[in-house]
Each structure stands twice: as structure tokens, then as C-alpha cells.
Design a protein around this motif. Structure first.
Motif, PDB file in Angstrom:
ATOM      1  N   THR A 289      35.184  38.128  38.184  1.00  0.00           N
ATOM      2  CA  THR A 289      34.181  38.586  39.151  1.00  0.00           C
ATOM      3  C   THR A 289      34.418  40.061  39.487  1.00  0.00           C
ATOM      4  N   ALA A 290      33.420  40.682  40.111  1.00  0.00           N
ATOM      5  CA  ALA A 290      33.506  42.111  40.424  1.00  0.00           C
ATOM      6  C   ALA A 290      34.737  42.416  41.287  1.00  0.00           C
ATOM      7  N   PHE A 291      35.343  43.586  41.080  1.00  0.00           N
ATOM      8  CA  PHE A 291      36.484  43.993  41.908  1.00  0.00           C
ATOM      9  C   PHE A 291      36.287  45.429  42.368  1.00  0.00           C
ATOM     10  N   ASP A 292      36.905  45.769  43.492  1.00  0.00           N
ATOM     11  CA  ASP A 292      36.883  47.146  43.982  1.00  0.00           C
ATOM     12  C   ASP A 292      38.170  47.837  43.525  1.00  0.00           C
ATOM     13  N   PRO A 293      38.065  48.793  42.608  1.00  0.00           N
ATOM     14  CA  PRO A 293      39.272  49.396  42.029  1.00  0.00           C
ATOM     15  C   PRO A 293      40.140  50.094  43.058  1.00  0.00           C
ATOM     16  N   TRP A 294      39.502  50.727  44.053  1.00  0.00           N
ATOM     17  CA  TRP A 294      40.279  51.498  45.027  1.00  0.00           C
ATOM     18  C   TRP A 294      41.059  50.570  45.937  1.00  0.00           C
ATOM     19  N   GLU A 295      40.427  49.465  46.312  1.00  0.00           N
ATOM     20  CA  GLU A 295      41.153  48.503  47.157  1.00  0.00           C
ATOM     21  C   GLU A 295      42.289  47.837  46.387  1.00  0.00           C
ATOM     22  N   GLU A 296      42.053  47.575  45.115  1.00  0.00           N
ATOM     23  CA  GLU A 296      43.110  46.964  44.297  1.00  0.00           C
ATOM     24  C   GLU A 296      44.320  47.889  44.190  1.00  0.00           C
ATOM     25  N   VAL A 297      44.066  49.155  43.925  1.00  0.00           N
ATOM     26  CA  VAL A 297      45.167  50.110  43.751  1.00  0.00           C
ATOM     27  C   VAL A 297      45.883  50.348  45.077  1.00  0.00           C
ATOM     28  N   GLN A 298      45.108  50.483  46.122  1.00  0.00           N
ATOM     29  CA  GLN A 298      45.683  50.700  47.454  1.00  0.00           C
ATOM     30  C   GLN A 298      46.614  49.537  47.834  1.00  0.00           C
ATOM     31  N   ALA A 299      46.133  48.311  47.609  1.00  0.00           N
ATOM     32  CA  ALA A 299      46.930  47.125  47.956  1.00  0.00           C
ATOM     33  C   ALA A 299      48.188  47.050  47.087  1.00  0.00           C
ATOM     34  N   TYR A 300      48.033  47.334  45.792  1.00  0.00           N
ATOM     35  CA  TYR A 300      49.176  47.244  44.878  1.00  0.00           C
ATOM     36  C   TYR A 300      50.225  48.293  45.234  1.00  0.00           C
ATOM     37  N   GLN A 301      49.754  49.503  45.513  1.00  0.00           N
ATOM     38  CA  GLN A 301      50.686  50.588  45.851  1.00  0.00           C
ATOM     39  C   GLN A 301      51.421  50.306  47.160  1.00  0.00           C
ATOM     40  N   GLY A 302      50.748  49.589  48.059  1.00  0.00           N
ATOM     41  CA  GLY A 302      51.375  49.235  49.334  1.00  0.00           C
ATOM     42  C   GLY A 302      52.648  48.416  49.172  1.00  0.00           C
ATOM     43  N   ASN A 303      52.785  47.753  48.007  1.00  0.00           N
ATOM     44  CA  ASN A 303      53.986  46.953  47.765  1.00  0.00           C
ATOM     45  C   ASN A 303      55.080  47.702  47.013  1.00  0.00           C
ATOM     46  N   LEU A 304      54.805  48.953  46.632  1.00  0.00           N
ATOM     47  CA  LEU A 304      55.844  49.744  45.955  1.00  0.00           C
ATOM     48  C   LEU A 304      56.695  50.440  47.003  1.00  0.00           C
ATOM     49  N   PRO A 305      57.988  50.660  46.717  1.00  0.00           N
ATOM     50  CA  PRO A 305      58.837  51.343  47.694  1.00  0.00           C
ATOM     51  C   PRO A 305      58.347  52.777  47.950  1.00  0.00           C
TER      52      PRO A 305
ATOM     53  N   ILE B  10      57.438  53.698  36.644  1.00  0.00           N
ATOM     54  CA  ILE B  10      57.954  52.875  37.742  1.00  0.00           C
ATOM     55  C   ILE B  10      57.188  51.559  37.807  1.00  0.00           C
ATOM     56  N   ASP B  11      55.870  51.624  37.706  1.00  0.00           N
ATOM     57  CA  ASP B  11      55.076  50.395  37.724  1.00  0.00           C
ATOM     58  C   ASP B  11      53.713  50.681  37.114  1.00  0.00           C
ATOM     59  N   ALA B  12      52.995  49.614  36.767  1.00  0.00           N
ATOM     60  CA  ALA B  12      51.647  49.757  36.195  1.00  0.00           C
ATOM     61  C   ALA B  12      50.817  48.533  36.547  1.00  0.00           C
ATOM     62  N   LEU B  13      49.535  48.761  36.698  1.00  0.00           N
ATOM     63  CA  LEU B  13      48.576  47.698  37.004  1.00  0.00           C
ATOM     64  C   LEU B  13      47.403  47.834  36.043  1.00  0.00           C
ATOM     65  N   VAL B  14      47.053  46.739  35.371  1.00  0.00           N
ATOM     66  CA  VAL B  14      45.882  46.721  34.493  1.00  0.00           C
ATOM     67  C   VAL B  14      44.972  45.583  34.935  1.00  0.00           C
ATOM     68  N   ILE B  15      43.712  45.912  35.195  1.00  0.00           N
ATOM     69  CA  ILE B  15      42.720  44.889  35.544  1.00  0.00           C
ATOM     70  C   ILE B  15      41.553  45.042  34.575  1.00  0.00           C
ATOM     71  N   HIS B  16      41.080  43.938  34.021  1.00  0.00           N
ATOM     72  CA  HIS B  16      39.924  43.999  33.113  1.00  0.00           C
ATOM     73  C   HIS B  16      38.944  42.891  33.459  1.00  0.00           C
ATOM     74  N   ARG B  17      37.695  43.282  33.615  1.00  0.00           N
ATOM     75  CA  ARG B  17      36.627  42.310  33.879  1.00  0.00           C
ATOM     76  C   ARG B  17      36.276  41.519  32.626  1.00  0.00           C
ATOM     77  N   VAL B  18      35.856  40.272  32.828  1.00  0.00           N
ATOM     78  CA  VAL B  18      35.202  39.497  31.768  1.00  0.00           C
ATOM     79  C   VAL B  18      33.966  38.844  32.387  1.00  0.00           C
ATOM     80  N   GLY B  19      33.102  38.310  31.538  1.00  0.00           N
ATOM     81  CA  GLY B  19      31.909  37.613  32.034  1.00  0.00           C
ATOM     82  C   GLY B  19      30.727  38.542  32.195  1.00  0.00           C
ATOM     83  N   ALA B  20      29.855  38.218  33.140  1.00  0.00           N
ATOM     84  CA  ALA B  20      28.607  38.973  33.336  1.00  0.00           C
ATOM     85  C   ALA B  20      28.872  40.223  34.163  1.00  0.00           C
ATOM     86  N   ILE B  21      28.460  41.369  33.647  1.00  0.00           N
ATOM     87  CA  ILE B  21      28.765  42.665  34.276  1.00  0.00           C
ATOM     88  C   ILE B  21      27.480  43.458  34.447  1.00  0.00           C
ATOM     89  N   LEU B  22      27.348  44.097  35.601  1.00  0.00           N
ATOM     90  CA  LEU B  22      26.148  44.884  35.901  1.00  0.00           C
ATOM     91  C   LEU B  22      26.478  46.376  35.892  1.00  0.00           C
TER      92      LEU B  22
END
Lengths: 77, 148, 148, 77
Positions: C8-24, C77-89
Motif C-alpha cells: 500500500t502507499a507509504f509516505d517516504p519522509w515519515e518512513e525515513v524520519q521514524a527509522y532515523q529516530g531509532n539510530l543513535p 551505518i544503516d540502510a532502509l529500502v522500501i519498494h511498493r508492489v501492487g496497484a500504483i497511482l
């Protein structure tokens, strides 16, 4: 004719002031301007210079009312 | 193309999200973002804070020149550059460079160009305060291509 | 290192912000983010939506290999990869690659490597639906270095 | 011995099915496996192949219970 000279960062701290005003009559290079303001101080190695906020080389000629600046290598980013 | 010199802390993700919200949807295919963040160590020493000085007026002028050159060299739809000045703490973002383009090659190459040009020509200077209370000016930037 | 396949659709900025929040905090100096977004045109035609197929299991395995190779080549130090599948607009983010490192050269080079490797080896396939209701499979990816 | 063969994307649509099961006794390459399942269809140019989710070349030998897959060039990202 007069120019304003500004100093930044470690150079400003070392000189103990942030600017000078220099009066001149004959054509003056940026390097000449430094020595008018800092007779006893050698121009630092690696110093950068600008005139009116554009980088220049030390042999550029300054004009009346120019703003000249000297500063160390930049370290932003 | 927007340049901001920012005297207080900013959230890079919120800035990019808000900026992108004003771009026409569906027009861009690639976005690259680079963020430089203050570390709590440098050159083997613990750093407690930093002071970032700039040359108001010249800094903006040089950043505009950098973006203009990037726009001449690559197909860029838009770009945002934000740079902190003043008192900075570890974990604070220092610089943000975001580039939007149709294809990824342009966004990557342009953002790389902008950060390297910024680091060599935009008049900013960093002074570090160590845990020992000693202050020292950073004297040169690391090479971005073979960073030590 | 985190890999997400996202139906399903994701917000890239929120994903990165949340992920970075867990890095030291204070540990990383450079972050690069690449986002590929669906455009509303491709190869001269207007595109209304897209279907993204993948090979569950192999996709994750190949993405892990890519991140492992990146980690061997660069100081990450770390990396995050997110990829959509399915129906995309149009305007939906398709892929997000975020890399954290001490110095910018590593983050830039690694993220460039990851997107190029993903585009050539991760089993995803795009099918476009045009405004004419015609459907067509995308047959090859553009070259990221000399993108047409 | 049997293998499962999977097809993806445009190849799956063209063949009209997503998988086959092939039984075999003598050693079989990936390419052989294709022709066991698709006698009348030439192996597409540029086709990619995997065994147990790792890329392989068409001359690799398959083993009992392997999952073989054929698919067109990938277009993600």
C-alpha cells in the motif's frame, strides 16, 4: 575613494576586528588593500578574497565603495 | 529553486515533505536528498557543540550560482537547499540538499555537484567546542569522493 | 539494514524520519535518500496507473544481497529500502533508498549502487495502464548514468 | 524427481499460466526444463532464470524439488 574590508571566522579572531575602511587614490589591488589595512601582518597562505561578494584573485583592482573580504578556506556543509 | 539560511534547528523531513507538496504531482520521477548532520565526534575528539559562521549576502549569492550551474548541467525540475548557521548541537541537521528531476541520473549527479561545490565555495565556517571546553576552527573539509 | 515490500502507499519522509529516530544520535554525519516516484507520463504517453508485480521471496533475497554488497564496499551505518508492489497511482512513491554513514562519499556511492543494482537484479516488473486503457509492460529500465 | 517452474510478468501472461511441474530422471539443465514444459515455445531472448531464488545461467543443472523460475528483464525501482 574608500573601500570597506571585512574579515571572517578565524581570520577575524586573529586580527581582533571584523572590518576596516581604507581610503586610496591610485589604483589598488585586493592584495594592496590588505597591506594598507594590515601593514605588519603577512597575507595568510590559502586566504580567500572576494569583492562585492564574488570571489576574486588577489591582483584584481578595487573600485570606490567596493566591499572587499578576506577569509579562510570555507568549511560548511 | 529555494535557498534558506536557517538560524534555528529544522526538521529536514518536514521541510522536504512540505516543499514537495507544492510541486506538480506526477511531474517528477526522481528525488534525491542529502543531509549533513552534526556528529558528536570529529578528528578523534568528542565535540559538544559547534558555531557556524557565514557571510550574509555572499553565502546566498554563491549558493544561487551553484544551483544555476547545476541547472545548466542537468535536467532539474526543482531544488531546495537549507543550511544552518549559529549554535548547533550534535544530531542537528546542518545542511539539506533536495533535487527533483524526471530521471534519477540527473538528481544524483546534481545533488552530488551541489554539496561538493557548497563545501568548497559557499562562505560558511565551523568552529567546534570540545568536551574539554577547548574551541577550534575546522580548517578544511574532507574530500567527498574519498572521504577519510 | 531493513527491507520492506509494501503493498500500500507509504509516505517516504515519515518512513525515513521514524527509522532515523531509532539510530543513535550523533553517530552519523551523512544521510542520502533516493525516492523514485510514479510519473503521469512515460515514453510519450499519459499513464493513469501501474501494476507492480514481484517474485515474493526472491525479491527480498536479492535486495539483501545488494545491501550486503554495499556494506562490504562502503562504510555504512544503516540502510532502509522500501519498494511498493501492487496497484500504483501517479505521484505515489515506488522506491525509497536511505543510507546513513559517517562521511558523505560512502552514503552517496552506496545509495547509487543500491538503486542501480535494484533496477537490474531485483525481480520487480511494471505494467502501465495508459489513458487509452491500453496496458503495456515496461520492457527495460533506463540507464541511471545516461538516463534518456 | 520433480521441479516446479514459475513464470512471471509478461512471460506468465504470454504462456497463460504461472507454473508447471516437471518430472525427470536424467540430469536436466535449466534450459532443458524450459523445453520439457514448453515444447513448442522457443526460450525467449533476454529471459532471466533463477533456481531457488538465485540467478543461474541456462546451463545449470537442476536438482529434485528445485524451484526454477523464468522471467523477463526486471523493471523495478
Amino acid at each position: 575613494m574608500t573601500i570597506k574590508i571585512r574579515y571572517f571566522a578565524s581570520l577575524k579572531e586573529r586580527l581582533g576586528r571584523s572590518e576596516d575602511t581604507v581610503a586610496f587614490e591610485a589604483p589598488l589591488t585586493v592584495k594592496d588593500a590588505w597591506y594598507r589595512a594590515n601593514a605588519s601582518q603577512a597575507l595568510p597562505v590559502n586566504v580567500l578574497a572576494s569583492v562585492n561578494m564574488e570571489y576574486v584573485d588577489l591582483h584584481s583592482i578595487v573600485q570606490d565603495n567596493d566591499e572587499v573580504a578576506f577569509f579562510p578556506p570555507v568549511t560548511g556543509g | 529553486m529555494t535557498i534558506k539560511i536557517c538560524p534555528t534547528a529544522f526538521d529536514p523531513w518536514e521541510e522536504v515533505q512540505a516543499y514537495q507538496g507544492n510541486l506538480p504531482g506526477g511531474s517528477f520521477g526522481a528525488t534525491t536528498v542529502f543531509i549533513g548532520t552534526m556528529r558528536d565526534f570529529n578528528d578523534g575528539d568528542d565535540v559538544t557543540r559547534m558555531h557556524l559562521e557565514h557571510y550574509p549576502g555572499m553565502t546566498e549569492k554563491q549558493l544561487e550560482k551553484i544551483l544555476d550551474k547545476a541547472k545548466q548541467q542537468w535536467q532539474i525540475i526543482d531544488a531546495l537547499v537549507i543550511h544552518r548557521v549559529g549554535a548547533i548541537l550534535p544530531n542537528d541537521p546542518i545542511v539539506l540538499i533536495a533535487v527533483w528531476s524526471t530521471h534519477r541520473g540527473d538528481a544524483f549527479d546534481a545533488s552530488r555537484y551541489v554539496i561538493e561545490a557548497l563545501k568548497t565555495t559557499a562562505p560558511f565556517w565551523k568552529k567546534e567546542v570540545l568536551t574539554t571546553a577547548q574551541e577550534r576552527w575546522v580548517t578544511k573539509n574532507t574530500d567527498g569522493y574519498n572521504a577519510g
